[in-house]
Design an enzyme around this catalytic site. Structure first.
Site, PDB file in Angstrom:
ATOM      1  N   GLU A  47       0.841  -1.213   0.000  1.00  0.00           N
ATOM      2  CA  GLU A  47       0.000   0.000   0.000  1.00  0.00           C
ATOM      3  C   GLU A  47       0.863   1.244   0.000  1.00  0.00           C
ATOM      4  OE1 GLU A  47      -3.101   0.061  -1.177  1.00  0.00           O
ATOM      5  OE2 GLU A  47      -3.708  -1.259   0.452  1.00  0.00           O
ATOM      6  N   ASP A  66      -4.340   0.745  -9.616  1.00  0.00           N
ATOM      7  CA  ASP A  66      -5.778   0.483  -9.768  1.00  0.00           C
ATOM      8  C   ASP A  66      -6.169   0.276 -11.225  1.00  0.00           C
ATOM      9  OD1 ASP A  66      -5.589   0.995  -7.108  1.00  0.00           O
ATOM     10  OD2 ASP A  66      -6.733   2.858  -7.126  1.00  0.00           O
TER      11      ASP A  66
HETATM   12  C1  GAF Z   1      -5.183   4.829  -4.224  1.00  0.00           C
HETATM   13  C2  GAF Z   1      -4.380   5.167  -5.478  1.00  0.00           C
HETATM   14  F1  GAF Z   1      -5.213   5.447  -6.526  1.00  0.00           F
HETATM   15  C3  GAF Z   1      -3.421   4.037  -5.838  1.00  0.00           C
HETATM   16  O1  GAF Z   1      -2.624   4.420  -6.930  1.00  0.00           O
HETATM   17  C4  GAF Z   1      -2.561   3.643  -4.631  1.00  0.00           C
HETATM   18  O2  GAF Z   1      -1.561   4.597  -4.402  1.00  0.00           O
HETATM   19  C5  GAF Z   1      -3.417   3.430  -3.389  1.00  0.00           C
HETATM   20  O3  GAF Z   1      -4.286   4.528  -3.153  1.00  0.00           O
HETATM   21  C6  GAF Z   1      -2.576   3.213  -2.155  1.00  0.00           C
HETATM   22  O4  GAF Z   1      -1.829   2.051  -2.283  1.00  0.00           O
HETATM   23  O5  GAF Z   1      -6.026   3.748  -4.482  1.00  0.00           O
END
Ligand code: GAF
Length: 393
Positions: free
Chosen positions: A30, A167
């Site tokens: 994360e 994502d």
């Molecule tokens: C959000 C962001 F859109 C992702 O790119 C990622 O950084 C996430 O937070 C954290 O891991 O979903």
């Protein structure tokens, strides 16, 4: 049926095609993607569906069933639209990126139906971006990696969130029955088979903290500050991806304590992704669960992107029989936890966590069983698309 809704709204336009892009739950890794590190998400069967047909009057029309709102413009004006601050930005941003990449924007009518709860940390935005892009292209080919990058750019440049690529990437590349380890620097991926004997469940705290967007940007800046400090010791470092724990320890004195803690989360989280993948291969369920909890503690104390509701869900989950581990998932400041359970314990877990959370916060959390599902594409089985009545529950 989505077709009936489409025809009710737009009349009997030409052939309607439907495109689907899934939401995701990130198992571990994360806030590592924009540091060019590793992530390990699975795509969900929760998804955004966009029904699309050519429109004969030169206009682009979009309608969100969830918002009950429509927007429309002459197609040739879409390239010049400015951000409006609402849901339509995701579609317009993607349309503008497609135009910039050389794909002509054809006039279309789009109807958007999503089962990914907004603001839940399950990537409702990326699923809307990817399904809209496919619907705007309606069958024209685009290399999948170009599609992922283009949708990410739409979110960064048009919507204004400096997100990483996780994502959009997983929404496109996901495989059924497996997780996807993504190297966010090389943009290569590896399928990670999950061991037998587990269940994955997401629990939605139903909290959406307004802080989320500004804190996300602040975290990206803090990571850049850490990189700048570490580079003074080792000029080969260009992102936190390149940093080991000993190097960070050596450099910690040269940066503010807060920045060192932020960096420590990212560096140790990257390591945890590798350890988790190894534990999966050994079917070491206890170790997998333990790594999830370590990830949560790091996000809670070092990265500080959790909130009392998420901490409560994790603390409660780990005390319920059959739970191997739990952590917040997604950007944080609300949204969901991901919970790793021994097979057969899901129902008991769901009941226990709902009653504990309701007792503490007076809010009923949503609980989702997560089955790793396939990435985005055209949906030809219209019967499988949930009806809008089902969405309203
Ligand atoms: C959000 C962001 F859109 C992702 O790119 C990622 O950084 C996430 O937070 C954290 O891991 O979903």
């Amino acid at each position: 049926m989505i077709l009936e809704s489409f025809h009710r709204r737009y009349g009997n336009e030409r052939a309607v095609r439907v495109f689907r892009a899934p939401g995701r739950v990130n198992l571990i890794g994360e806030h590592t993607d924009y540091n060019l590190g590793f992530v390990l998400p699975i795509a969900l069967d929760l998804a955004c569906f966009v029904a699309s047909a050519d429109s004969s009057d030169g206009r682009l029309r979009i309608y969100s069933e969830e918002k009950k709102q429509s927007r429309e413009w002459p197609a040739e004006e879409v390239a010049r639209l400015k951000r409006s601050g609402d849901w339509s930005d995701y579609v317009v941003g993607v349309a503008q990126e497609l135009i910039r990449a050389g794909y002509r924007l054809e006039p279309k009518s789009l109807l958007i139906r999503s089962t990914v709860p907004e603001g839940s940390g399950l990537s409702s935005s990326a699923s809307l971006e990817v399904s809209s892009a496919l619907a705007l292209l309606t069958g024209r080919q685009i290399p999948p990696l170009e599609l992922a990058k283009l949708c990410q750019r739409a979110e960064v440049d048009f919507v204004g969130l400096p997100c990483g690529i996780m994502d959009q990437y997983v929404s496109i590349f996901a495989r059924e029955h497996a997780a996807l380890k993504i190297d966010c620097r090389s943009l290569e991926n590896q399928t990670v088979e999950l061991p037998d004997g587990i269940e994955i469940m997401a629990v939605n705290s139903m909290v959406k903290h307004a802080l989320g967007q500004s804190a996300y940007k602040e975290r990206t800046e803090q990571c850049a500050e850490a990189v700048a400090a570490i580079r003074r010791l080792d000029s080969k470092v260009s992102s936190l991806r390149d940093v080991t724990v000993p190097l960070l320890e050596a450099a910690s004195e040269t940066m503010p304590k807060l920045i060192a803690r932020r960096a420590r989360h990212v560096v140790t989280e990257n390591e945890r992704v590798g350890l988790f993948v190894n534990a999966c291969a050994r079917a070491d369920l206890d170790r997998m669960g333990q790594l999830l909890v370590e990830s949560h503690l790091s996000l809670q104390h070092d990265y500080e992107v959790s909130c009392p509701e998420l901490d409560f869900l994790v603390d409660t989950a780990v005390g319920i029989g059959g739970v191997l581990g739990a952590r917040m998932t997604g950007g944080g400041f609300g949204g969901c936890t991901v919970n790793l359970l021994r097979e057969g314990t899901g129902e008991r877990f769901g009941n226990a966590i709902v009653s504990a959370y309701e007792g503490r916060f007076g809010v009923v959390p949503q609980v989702f069983e997560c089955y790793p599902s396939r990435g985005a594409g055209e949906e030809k089985n219209f019967e499988s698309i949930p009806s809008s009545a089902a969405l309203r529950g």
